[in-house]
Every structure is written in C-alpha cells, then in structure tokens.
Design a protein around this motif. Structure first.
Motif, PDB file in Angstrom:
ATOM      1  N   SER A 187      42.678  44.948  41.490  1.00 52.96           N
ATOM      2  CA  SER A 187      42.365  43.649  40.894  1.00 52.96           C
ATOM      3  C   SER A 187      40.894  43.621  40.534  1.00 52.96           C
ATOM      4  CB  SER A 187      42.673  42.517  41.880  1.00 52.96           C
ATOM      5  OG  SER A 187      41.698  42.495  42.927  1.00 52.96           O
ATOM      6  N   GLU A 188      40.423  42.465  40.048  1.00 51.21           N
ATOM      7  CA  GLU A 188      39.007  42.344  39.711  1.00 51.21           C
ATOM      8  C   GLU A 188      38.114  42.400  40.941  1.00 51.21           C
ATOM      9  OE1 GLU A 188      40.575  38.021  39.295  1.00 51.21           O
ATOM     10  OE2 GLU A 188      41.378  40.053  39.475  1.00 51.21           O
ATOM     11  N   TYR A 189      38.695  42.291  42.136  1.00 52.53           N
ATOM     12  CA  TYR A 189      37.905  42.305  43.365  1.00 52.53           C
ATOM     13  C   TYR A 189      37.783  43.705  43.957  1.00 52.53           C
ATOM     14  CZ  TYR A 189      38.711  37.334  42.919  1.00 52.53           C
ATOM     15  OH  TYR A 189      38.769  36.051  42.429  1.00 52.53           O
ATOM     16  N   GLY A 190      38.658  44.617  43.570  1.00 51.82           N
ATOM     17  CA  GLY A 190      38.581  45.966  44.098  1.00 51.82           C
ATOM     18  C   GLY A 190      39.945  46.620  44.165  1.00 51.82           C
ATOM     19  N   LEU A 191      39.953  47.815  44.695  1.00 57.87           N
ATOM     20  CA  LEU A 191      41.185  48.562  44.942  1.00 57.87           C
ATOM     21  C   LEU A 191      41.463  48.467  46.442  1.00 57.87           C
ATOM     22  CD1 LEU A 191      43.317  50.462  43.611  1.00 57.87           C
ATOM     23  CD2 LEU A 191      41.856  52.369  44.325  1.00 57.87           C
ATOM     24  N   PHE A 192      42.623  47.920  46.795  1.00 59.25           N
ATOM     25  CA  PHE A 192      42.945  47.629  48.191  1.00 59.25           C
ATOM     26  C   PHE A 192      44.202  48.358  48.638  1.00 59.25           C
ATOM     27  CE2 PHE A 192      40.635  44.006  46.574  1.00 59.25           C
ATOM     28  CZ  PHE A 192      39.760  43.661  47.611  1.00 59.25           C
ATOM     29  N   THR A 193      44.280  48.588  49.928  1.00 58.70           N
ATOM     30  CA  THR A 193      45.555  49.007  50.492  1.00 58.70           C
ATOM     31  C   THR A 193      46.495  47.812  50.464  1.00 58.70           C
ATOM     32  OG1 THR A 193      44.862  48.402  52.731  1.00 58.70           O
ATOM     33  CG2 THR A 193      44.469  50.678  52.034  1.00 58.70           C
ATOM     34  N   SER A 229      35.333  49.828  44.996  1.00 58.52           N
ATOM     35  CA  SER A 229      35.139  48.773  43.997  1.00 58.52           C
ATOM     36  C   SER A 229      33.748  48.773  43.381  1.00 58.52           C
ATOM     37  CB  SER A 229      35.395  47.386  44.625  1.00 58.52           C
ATOM     38  OG  SER A 229      34.405  47.100  45.587  1.00 58.52           O
ATOM     39  N   LYS A 230      32.831  49.594  43.866  1.00 61.85           N
ATOM     40  CA  LYS A 230      31.428  49.483  43.443  1.00 61.85           C
ATOM     41  C   LYS A 230      31.184  49.980  42.030  1.00 61.85           C
ATOM     42  CE  LYS A 230      29.121  49.489  47.940  1.00 61.85           C
ATOM     43  NZ  LYS A 230      28.128  50.182  48.799  1.00 61.85           N
ATOM     44  N   THR A 231      31.903  51.012  41.597  1.00 64.27           N
ATOM     45  CA  THR A 231      31.711  51.544  40.245  1.00 64.27           C
ATOM     46  C   THR A 231      33.055  51.764  39.577  1.00 64.27           C
ATOM     47  OG1 THR A 231      31.780  53.901  40.816  1.00 64.27           O
ATOM     48  CG2 THR A 231      29.643  52.786  41.027  1.00 64.27           C
ATOM     49  N   GLU A 232      33.050  51.719  38.248  1.00 65.21           N
ATOM     50  CA  GLU A 232      34.280  52.014  37.510  1.00 65.21           C
ATOM     51  C   GLU A 232      34.742  53.434  37.786  1.00 65.21           C
ATOM     52  OE1 GLU A 232      34.853  49.594  33.457  1.00 65.21           O
ATOM     53  OE2 GLU A 232      33.376  51.204  33.324  1.00 65.21           O
ATOM     54  N   GLU A 233      33.785  54.350  37.857  1.00 66.69           N
ATOM     55  CA  GLU A 233      34.135  55.762  38.038  1.00 66.69           C
ATOM     56  C   GLU A 233      34.945  55.973  39.311  1.00 66.69           C
ATOM     57  OE1 GLU A 233      30.681  55.655  35.261  1.00 66.69           O
ATOM     58  OE2 GLU A 233      31.232  54.603  37.107  1.00 66.69           O
ATOM     59  N   GLU A 234      34.512  55.331  40.426  1.00 68.29           N
ATOM     60  CA  GLU A 234      35.244  55.559  41.672  1.00 68.29           C
ATOM     61  C   GLU A 234      36.601  54.853  41.675  1.00 68.29           C
ATOM     62  OE1 GLU A 234      32.618  54.301  44.777  1.00 68.29           O
ATOM     63  OE2 GLU A 234      33.174  52.177  44.623  1.00 68.29           O
ATOM     64  N   ALA A 293      35.401  44.712  38.932  1.00 70.45           N
ATOM     65  CA  ALA A 293      35.329  43.567  38.027  1.00 70.45           C
ATOM     66  C   ALA A 293      35.066  44.021  36.596  1.00 70.45           C
ATOM     67  CB  ALA A 293      34.236  42.603  38.485  1.00 70.45           C
ATOM     68  N   LEU A 294      34.173  44.995  36.418  1.00 68.16           N
ATOM     69  CA  LEU A 294      33.857  45.480  35.077  1.00 68.16           C
ATOM     70  C   LEU A 294      35.079  46.133  34.444  1.00 68.16           C
ATOM     71  CD1 LEU A 294      31.703  45.834  32.906  1.00 68.16           C
ATOM     72  CD2 LEU A 294      31.023  47.975  34.018  1.00 68.16           C
ATOM     73  N   GLN A 295      35.806  46.914  35.238  1.00 66.87           N
ATOM     74  CA  GLN A 295      37.025  47.543  34.715  1.00 66.87           C
ATOM     75  C   GLN A 295      38.059  46.485  34.336  1.00 66.87           C
ATOM     76  OE1 GLN A 295      40.373  47.867  35.983  1.00 66.87           O
ATOM     77  NE2 GLN A 295      40.932  49.295  34.345  1.00 66.87           N
ATOM     78  N   TYR A 296      38.235  45.500  35.184  1.00 69.42           N
ATOM     79  CA  TYR A 296      39.255  44.479  34.958  1.00 69.42           C
ATOM     80  C   TYR A 296      38.923  43.626  33.734  1.00 69.42           C
ATOM     81  CZ  TYR A 296      42.357  40.510  35.853  1.00 69.42           C
ATOM     82  OH  TYR A 296      43.306  39.523  35.730  1.00 69.42           O
ATOM     83  N   PHE A 297      37.690  43.137  33.636  1.00 72.46           N
ATOM     84  CA  PHE A 297      37.348  42.204  32.571  1.00 72.46           C
ATOM     85  C   PHE A 297      37.029  42.893  31.247  1.00 72.46           C
ATOM     86  CE2 PHE A 297      36.422  39.483  36.314  1.00 72.46           C
ATOM     87  CZ  PHE A 297      37.369  38.511  36.036  1.00 72.46           C
ATOM     88  N   THR A 298      36.913  44.216  31.273  1.00 68.01           N
ATOM     89  CA  THR A 298      36.804  44.950  30.016  1.00 68.01           C
ATOM     90  C   THR A 298      38.153  45.028  29.328  1.00 68.01           C
ATOM     91  OG1 THR A 298      34.888  46.251  30.708  1.00 68.01           O
ATOM     92  CG2 THR A 298      36.276  47.207  28.984  1.00 68.01           C
ATOM     93  N   GLY A 299      39.226  45.175  30.118  1.00 63.83           N
ATOM     94  CA  GLY A 299      40.551  45.270  29.521  1.00 63.83           C
ATOM     95  C   GLY A 299      40.774  46.646  28.910  1.00 63.83           C
ATOM     96  N   SER A 300      41.698  46.726  27.951  1.00 63.58           N
ATOM     97  CA  SER A 300      42.566  45.663  27.461  1.00 63.58           C
ATOM     98  C   SER A 300      43.641  45.295  28.488  1.00 63.58           C
ATOM     99  CB  SER A 300      43.266  46.117  26.172  1.00 63.58           C
ATOM    100  OG  SER A 300      44.157  47.191  26.457  1.00 63.58           O
TER     101      SER A 300
END
Length: 610
Positions: free
Chosen positions: A280-286, A330-335, A254-261
C-alpha cells in the motif's frame, strides 16, 4: 504561475484574436501574433526590461512595448479590455474549438446568435447552419470533431504547463522548515501528454507546516479540503493539486503508489499478495496471521520471511492505515520493487504495457534519457519564424554542451516565411563561420522542407544535396483522404534527401487532430528507406506519441528527439521529448541524435556517397 513572458505573450495573442474577431485590420492582427511569439520565447525576463529593452525583442515596436510596460504597471492592457468588452464571452469561448477561427466565430454570433459551445452543438443538431456561407457539410463535420476534442481535454493541461506549476509548488514547499523531501508524482511523473491534476508528495514529521505553506501560496484560488496527511487546493488556473505528507519511513512506498498508474499498481499488489504480503502507500507488510488460514504453513513461512528485519507498526498507525502486519520495506521505491522480485521500473514505463513481464524476464529496456542526447536536429532562427538570431541559438546550443546542432529553417514552399535560395545560402556561410567560434560543437546546416499534397518537397535534388540534414513535414492540406495522406508521406520518405519526418501526424494537442494516415505503411517506408521519425518535444505536439512510437519501433524504425525550437527557451523542452520517447520504450540506440557524429553522418547519407 506562468512566466512573465508567457503571460504577456498570451495577452498579445488574445489581442490579435480580438482584432480578428471584430473585423479589424488583418495586418495588425498578424503583427500582434508575431509579437506574441517573440515575447513568449524571448530569453530574458520581459518584466525586467525597460522600453528600450522591450523594443530590442524581434517584432516588438514602440506601441507594443508600451502595452507590455502598461501590463506590468497596472496588471492589464487597456486595449485588450476594450475589445473584450465588445465581444460576448461566448464568442471567445467558441474560438477555443479546434478548427474554428475568430472570424467564423463572429459570423456564427452575428448570423445565428450562437454564443456558446452548447449553442453551436444545438444549432448543428437542428440543421440551423444550413445555407450559412462558409459552413458546408465538411465544415459542420469538422466543427463536431473540434467540439469533441475540446470536451475530451476536460480541463487537462499539457506537460509544459503542468511541469512549470508542479516545479513552482515543489520549490516553495521544499523551503519550508521540516520538509525533508518533496516531489511530484502521478501522471506528471509518468510524463503523460496531458495532466488532469497534480499529485505532490512531501516528507515531514510536522505535516501542518507543509499544509500551511501550500494553502498560503499566491496561486491558490480555493482550498478544497484540508487534513493532517492530505490537502487539496484548486489553483487560479483551475488545476487541482493534491498534497500528501508522509513520514520518512514511508517515502518509497508512497512514491510508488501515488505515481501509478492504477493498472501498474494493481499488478504489483497482486505480486505482493502471491508472496503473502500487502503493498500500500504506507509500505510493504506481512499479512496478519488472522488473515491466513490457521493451518497455512506456507503462509506462516512467508510471514516469517517477511518479518525478518521488519517492525510492528504502532497501534495508532495500524488503526489509521488498516494494517496490523509487520512492515517489511517502504523507505525507497527500489527496495519495494526488489522485495517483490522486480528491478526498479522507470515511472514512464508504469502503464501495464508489458513492463512487469519485461522486468521479470530481465529485458526491461535501458530507456533513453535527456543526458543521452548529443544534439538537437530541428531548430529555427529569425530568418524564418523563430524569434532568436542564428548566433543566439548556436550560443545556447553550445552552452548545453551539445556535440552537434542543426539549424533547419523553413524552405520556400511555406510562402509566409519568404525563404529564397540566396537567403539560405547566405545562412550556410554564416553557419560555417560560426562553427569556427565553437570548436567543440559541430554545426549542421539543414532545412525543414514542406511535404506538398503530392509528396514533393521544396528545391530540386542538386540544391538539397548541399544540406547536412533535411527534415520534411506536413504543414498544410491536413484534410486529405487517408490514401492521399499515406502516399504523400511515404513518397517523402522515399526522397533520398529527406532524413527525418518532422511531427509525423501534424497534431496539436487539444487544437488539431492527427492527420488521417496509415501509419503502418509509413513505418514500413521509414524502415525501408532509413528515414527517421521525429519525436517532437514541444508540449503541444509530442508527435509521435508514445503508442505510435511503440508500434514504429517494432518495425525497426529509428527516431530523432527534437525540440523544433523557435526560441532559445524552447531548447529546454527537450526533456518532454525524452519522456515521451521513454514511454515508447526507446533506448539510446533507437535515437539517431544520441549517436556519435560519424555514425549520425552515415545515417544522414541514406546510402548516398557524399
């Protein structure tokens, strides 16, 4: 909400403008302008001061102190209200146009009945200003440009205003029981120079309490929409704030998504898709099996890799998010970045200006931070137009842990500051004496010179040789032709005493456009003469801006990140300069005031032996 000092400062400045609009005493208007600057920049909270404490503020006398006390007692200043009542609101609106002062706004109203920005634009289109004294073709051109600037701002606010509001909201929400973490995102986190709305992100398993807390804040003027995961409000200052509450496991995505750009996010989603994943803002999914071709063995292999360590979203969440694949990370931007094959990218670089390619190539810069900066090289005291004493400014610099600090009051060609040789030499003695009190802080005695229309600066060469550092800036004649302005600044660069070009384009965001100058020629001159360009950290300047920094860096130019502080509180603006420098991809090696003192002094000599 604005600090009490800024609230009162704005009212005193408004009073000064109203005095000028109504044809009042010019001296009185100047007195209130000075008081406005002094109060806004004062280091103590003026709402806590008694009459004696208020009179201790530079430029604040008995009458002004009484008005400040009145404001905190009643919520208004009667004298301001009286003048407001005498002037049509539209005339005050006109004064917001860059290049249009209060007196000319009143002339437009009195002589042509113009009482709004649209009235003025209509009058310009109809040629109704023809023959009006003081409104020739050049003025009309400037007015049109000023209207364009005003409309381009579109309700956007500068970084300082946005940051203060965001930090107030984040601070309040972080205290709510059940709030695990909270921060701001969007263009503010990317340190864009202006902000149109605020994005705030929080983590909680009970979103309703966070939503209640936001809508209950005193700064809320309107609740635009309210839901379980998103609430939007409009503040009393007119800025929209969008709050999103996510579960702990979705924080990083969510932080990565809503930070943008937006452009940066498009690129990261494309990378994910090529790996058989959805971001997506919810995570990285298969990607769900039914979204692959049935015989796509490669897609299935991607899915198997993605499912390793992943989990299936509950059905309810899957319906809400439109995801039916397995959550990978999805827990951290880094991962999130790591899983799509990229290192974490600083928010200030996320504009799709080559950061993805640099990340892939391992050449992403280690951008400069506020902590890297060892000292401020452009500051003022009450010897000229600052509002704090030399001792107060030096004490504040020492408290920040600086290794060195430059005092650079204005030179004599800025006539309103009434600088003299004797005053400057006396200050130099005071600087040397103060230096003995702070053995860990090296004080540099400097000046901010004025680049005159021909490119000359104040004082002869022998007098300039006595300064440790000279900043040179354009303070007047902003409307010179491109060729004239370019020669002017290049000539200043070539002066052996000039170390830094201050606020190089002279812009004031939303109020004054940049000067018309061939910046490429300036960059070449700076690189050739070892003259640094300033990144002025004041939120109404941020000059150079990020795009110009990127261009200058390609020429090998060095930079100085300075606050141009006129008060103790202004020293805190340094972070905005650091953020702008990051957006320009600057590293500590690019910035002269991150360097050790010996290296800095070598640069300041510009090849001279002294």
């Amino acid at each position: 909400m604005a600090r009490p000092n800024e609230q009162v400062g704005a009212l005193l400045q408004e009073y000064a403008d109203l005095v000028a609009i109504t044809g009042g005493d010019a001296y009185r208007a100047r007195v209130y302008e000075k008081a406005a600057r002094s109060v806004a920049g004062y280091h103590l909270d003026v709402s806590t001061l008694d009459a004696a404490g208020l009179r201790a503020i530079p430029n604040v006398g008995t009458s002004i102190a009484a008005k400040v006390t009145e404001y905190f007692r009643t919520g208004q200043i009667a004298a301001v209200e009286e003048l407001r009542a005498k002037i049509p609101a539209g005339v005050r609106e006109l004064t917001e146009i860059p290049t249009l002062g209060p007196r000319k706004a009143m002339v437009l109203y009195d002589e042509r009945g113009i009482a709004s920005v649209q009235d003025l634009l209509d009058a310009l289109d109809a040629g109704r200003l023809a023959g009006l004294k003081g409104f020739g073709p050049r003025t009309e051109e400037n007015l049109r440009h000023g209207i364009d600037l005003l409309r381009q701002s579109g309700g956007r606010v500068d970084l300082g205003v946005a940051t203060e509001l965001a930090e107030e909201i984040v601070g309040a929400l972080s205290k709510v029981p059940g709030c695990v973490r909270c921060t701001y995102a969007g263009s503010l986190r990317r340190m864009r120079e202006t902000v149109g709305d605020l994005d705030v992100l929080a983590v909680s398993k009970n979103p309703g309490t966070i939503m209640d807390a936001l809508t209950g804040l005193d700064l809320v003027a309107e609740v635009i929409a309210r839901g379980n995961t998103k609430t939007s409000i409009r503040t009393t200052a007119g800025l929209q704030v969008d709050l999103r509450v996510v579960p702990p496991e979705s924080w990083g995505a969510a932080l990565q998504y809503f930070t943008g750009s937006k452009a940066h996010n498009v690129r990261t989603r494309e990378i994910a898709v090529r790996q058989g994943l959805k971001l997506s803002e919810y995570g990285l999914f298969t990607v769900p099996r039914d979204e692959h071709d049935g015989d796509d063995e490669q897609g299935e292999q991607r899915g198997q890799r993605g499912r390793k360590g992943g989990r299936r979203r509950p059905a309810a969440e899957a319906v809400e998010t439109g995801e039916t694949g397995e959550l990978v990370v999805s827990k951290t931007e880094e991962e999130v970045y790591e899983r799509i094959g990229l290192p974490w990218i600083p928010p200030t670089l996320r504009e799709d200006r080559g950061e993805i390619e640099a990340a892939r190539a391992g050449t992403l810069p280690k951008v400069v931070t506020e902590k890297d900066i060892r000292g401020d090289l452009h500051t003022h005291t009450d010897l000229t137009d600052g509002v704090a004493t030399l001792a107060e400014m030096v004490a504040a610099a020492a408290a920040r842990g600086y290794a060195y600090y430059a005092i650079t009051d204005h030179a004599p060609n800025l006539f309103m500051q009434r600088m003299t040789d004797a005053k400057m030499l006396s200050q130099r003695d005071q600087v040397r004496a103060l230096g003995e009190r702070y053995p860990k802080l090296t004080l540099l005695h400097g000046t901010e010179l004025n680049i005159d229309p021909g490119g000359e600066v104040d004082w002869p060469e022998d007098f300039l040789a006595g300064f440790d550092i000279c900043v040179a800036s354009v303070h007047s004649h902003f409307n010179q032709s491109r060729a004239e302005m370019t020669r002017r600044i290049v000539r200043a660069c070539e002066n052996p005493a000039v170390n830094v070009i201050g606020h190089p384009t002279a812009r004031l965001i939303g109020r004054r456009p940049p000067v018309d100058v061939d910046l490429e020629a300036v960059y070449e001159a700076c690189a050739r003469t070892s003259t640094a360009l300033e990144v002025n950290a004041s939120p109404d300047r941020l000059d150079l801006n990020d795009e110009n920094i990127l261009a200058a860096k390609r020429h090998g130019v060095k930079f100085a990140i300075n606050t141009d502080a006129h008060a103790v509180a202004h020293l805190d603006l340094l972070r905005f300069g650091a953020g702008t420098a990051q957006r320009g991809w600057l590293t500590p090696d690019d910035v002269i005031n991150t360097w050790p003192l010996r290296r800095l002094r070598t640069f300041l000599r510009k090849g001279r032996k002294r």
